[in-house]
Design an enzyme around this catalytic site. Structure first.
Site, PDB file in Angstrom:
ATOM      1  N   LYS A  79     -11.938  -4.365  -0.712  1.00  0.00           N
ATOM      2  CA  LYS A  79     -12.894  -3.284  -0.961  1.00  0.00           C
ATOM      3  C   LYS A  79     -12.221  -2.050  -1.539  1.00  0.00           C
ATOM      4  CE  LYS A  79     -13.895  -3.168   3.935  1.00  0.00           C
ATOM      5  NZ  LYS A  79     -12.652  -2.874   4.641  1.00  0.00           N
ATOM      6  N   LYS A  85      -6.227 -11.095  -3.658  1.00  0.00           N
ATOM      7  CA  LYS A  85      -7.367 -11.222  -2.725  1.00  0.00           C
ATOM      8  C   LYS A  85      -8.476 -10.219  -3.038  1.00  0.00           C
ATOM      9  CE  LYS A  85      -6.741  -8.243   1.220  1.00  0.00           C
ATOM     10  NZ  LYS A  85      -7.578  -7.840   2.282  1.00  0.00           N
ATOM     11  N   LYS A  88       0.797  -1.225   0.000  1.00  0.00           N
ATOM     12  CA  LYS A  88       0.000   0.000   0.000  1.00  0.00           C
ATOM     13  C   LYS A  88       0.827   1.271   0.000  1.00  0.00           C
ATOM     14  CE  LYS A  88      -4.328  -1.749   1.901  1.00  0.00           C
ATOM     15  NZ  LYS A  88      -5.325  -1.706   2.966  1.00  0.00           N
TER      16      LYS A  88
HETATM   17  P1  ATP Z   1      -9.016  -2.984   2.218  1.00  0.00           P
HETATM   18  O1  ATP Z   1      -9.041  -3.672   0.913  1.00  0.00           O
HETATM   19  O2  ATP Z   1      -9.580  -1.632   2.214  1.00  0.00           O
HETATM   20  O3  ATP Z   1      -7.676  -3.085   2.898  1.00  0.00           O
HETATM   21  P2  ATP Z   1     -10.322  -5.295   3.148  1.00  0.00           P
HETATM   22  O4  ATP Z   1     -11.406  -5.584   2.210  1.00  0.00           O
HETATM   23  O5  ATP Z   1      -9.079  -6.110   3.051  1.00  0.00           O
HETATM   24  O6  ATP Z   1     -10.006  -3.773   3.131  1.00  0.00           O
HETATM   25  P3  ATP Z   1     -10.340  -5.191   6.045  1.00  0.00           P
HETATM   26  O7  ATP Z   1     -11.119  -4.197   6.797  1.00  0.00           O
HETATM   27  O8  ATP Z   1      -8.897  -4.915   5.906  1.00  0.00           O
HETATM   28  O9  ATP Z   1     -10.954  -5.436   4.594  1.00  0.00           O
HETATM   29  O10 ATP Z   1     -10.558  -6.624   6.673  1.00  0.00           O
HETATM   30  C1  ATP Z   1     -11.590  -6.994   7.539  1.00  0.00           C
HETATM   31  C2  ATP Z   1     -11.495  -8.478   7.807  1.00  0.00           C
HETATM   32  O11 ATP Z   1     -11.826  -9.200   6.631  1.00  0.00           O
HETATM   33  C3  ATP Z   1     -10.099  -8.931   8.213  1.00  0.00           C
HETATM   34  O12 ATP Z   1     -10.191  -9.929   9.205  1.00  0.00           O
HETATM   35  C4  ATP Z   1      -9.533  -9.506   6.954  1.00  0.00           C
HETATM   36  O13 ATP Z   1      -8.573 -10.504   7.206  1.00  0.00           O
HETATM   37  C5  ATP Z   1     -10.774 -10.100   6.307  1.00  0.00           C
HETATM   38  N1  ATP Z   1     -10.654 -10.115   4.851  1.00  0.00           N
HETATM   39  C6  ATP Z   1     -10.480  -9.059   4.041  1.00  0.00           C
HETATM   40  N2  ATP Z   1     -10.415  -9.437   2.758  1.00  0.00           N
HETATM   41  C7  ATP Z   1     -10.550 -10.782   2.773  1.00  0.00           C
HETATM   42  C8  ATP Z   1     -10.571 -11.771   1.740  1.00  0.00           C
HETATM   43  N3  ATP Z   1     -10.441 -11.450   0.472  1.00  0.00           N
HETATM   44  N4  ATP Z   1     -10.748 -13.071   2.105  1.00  0.00           N
HETATM   45  C9  ATP Z   1     -10.889 -13.417   3.406  1.00  0.00           C
HETATM   46  N5  ATP Z   1     -10.864 -12.534   4.415  1.00  0.00           N
HETATM   47  C10 ATP Z   1     -10.702 -11.232   4.110  1.00  0.00           C
END
Ligand code: ATP
Ligand code: LTN
Length: 328
Positions: free
Chosen positions: A197, A194, A114
């Site tokens: 969002k 992965k 990032k």
């Molecule tokens: P960003 O992309 O903005 O970093 P994110 O979608 O990864 O956000 P987070 O708020 O960072 O979401 O994560 C919230 C929870 O969801 C964490 O426990 C993270 O491990 C889990 N998580 C996020 N993306 C995934 C994914 N693709 N598969 C499984 N678990 C996920």
């Protein structure tokens, strides 16, 4: 005494959550409410480490909070609040930062991924220290998260050992809880990265609030491979394997059972079945989300913050004493 659980989720983007969040983390958040004392947090301070717009952010925080209530976090049983409303998180983070090595922070995958986008700000580098503070502030034993948080949990455990040996026993060693299937849901458009969002392409993720037709369209456009049979093989067929894991989650059926049913059905029919399973699973969540009132949600989180501040202050009194920040 029941063991304690803590986890956090960032209100990044517009704050809507995706099925990766649900499958990788939130399902455990909900399930663990039955057996543990659970504390869940909308980690808004963490979300500020990437570029954001303050007006969008206000609504994003609410959307994330509402999504947590919609998936089944029950404020009567669990503590739910915004991280920024409990200033002890930031205080403990500062204390922990004084025993954290910069080298270890620079090696974090998330920081490396990032930093270009976020302009190498200090908050992004210090992100895992604040995360450790979140966890340690509540002296928790279990942390339900997706696969991508493994490194951050390891740093947290290192900090526990360092703090306890330098200042005296204070924090328990927290354990990561990840599901066996679905700990890393992949992007529908690139099954080697992965689902996130922050991905600029909305076709790469399915939001908990996506309408049925949107879900169907996104699943139909999911990237697969040029073969014709459905099989579970992450090396050769990551797109299909990702869809299989999602379908297993939403139907409760085993991967083997699904492969047997859809092996020769063709990708179009398989994708239709996956889409319907997701639509069915998300419909009650979407409906609950829509029925929630913003002001009511704000009140629930305000109450959560009041309780959390009290507990956090108790813990900080003990920490301040250990590190020499108290009169006696
Ligand atoms: P960003 O992309 O903005 O970093 P994110 O979608 O990864 O956000 P987070 O708020 O960072 O979401 O994560 C919230 C929870 O969801 C964490 O426990 C993270 O491990 C889990 N998580 C996020 N993306 C995934 C994914 N693709 N598969 C499984 N678990 C996920
Ligand atoms: N870094 C986590 C969010 C997070 C978290 C936490 C998770 C912040 N603090 C404490 C568990 C425990 C992420 O999902 N990106």
């Amino acid at each position: 005494m029941r063991k304690r659980v803590f986890s956090g989720i960032q209100p990044t983007g517009n704050g809507h959550l995706h099925i990766g969040n649900l499958v990788g983390a939130l399902r455990n958040w909900v399930a663990m409410q039955d057996d543990y004392e659970c504390i869940y947090c909308v980690v808004d301070l963490h979300a500020m480490t990437v570029p954001y717009d303050p007006d969008t952010f206000r609504q994003a925080r609410i959307n994330t909070a509402k999504s947590l209530l919609a998936v089944g976090i029950d404020p009567a049983r669990s503590l739910l609040y915004y991280q920024s409303q409990v200033p002890q998180h930031a205080e403990l983070s500062w204390i922990l930062s004084t025993i954290t090595s910069i080298g270890q922070l620079e090696r974090m995958t998330q920081y490396k991924e990032k930093q270009d986008k976020a302009g190498q700000n200090l908050g992004l580098l210090a992100y895992p220290v604040l995360m450790a503070a979140d966890i340690l502030l509540h002296k928790v034993h279990y942390v339900p998260v997706g696969d991508d948080q493994t490194q951050h949990l390891e740093l947290t455990r290192d900090l526990v050992e360092r703090f306890n040996s330098r200042f005296g026993e204070e924090f328990p060693l927290p354990e990561r809880i990840t599901p066996e299937i679905g700990a890393r849901v992949m992007s529908l458009q690139d099954p080697t990265s992965k689902m996130s969002k922050s991905d600029p392409n909305p076709a790469s993720y399915i939001l908990l609030v996506d309408e049925p037709d949107v879900i169907r369209r996104k699943v139909r456009s999911a990237v697969t491979d040029s073969e014709r049979y459905v099989a579970y093989d992450w090396e050769k067929k990551p797109g299909i394997s990702n869809l299989l894991e999602l379908m297993a989650f939403f139907t409760g059926r085993s991967i083997d059972d699904l492969v047997e049913t859809y092996h020769d059905s063709g990708y179009a029919a398989f994708k239709d079945a996956v889409a319907e399973a997701i639509v069915e699973g998300l419909t009650p969540i979407r409906q609950t989300f829509k029925a929630l009132d913003d002001d009511e949600v704000a009140r629930v989180l305000q109450k959560g913050a009041l309780d959390a501040r009290q507990r956090a202050e108790q813990e900080m009194i003990s920490v301040r004493k250990k590190v020499g920040l108290s009169a006696s």
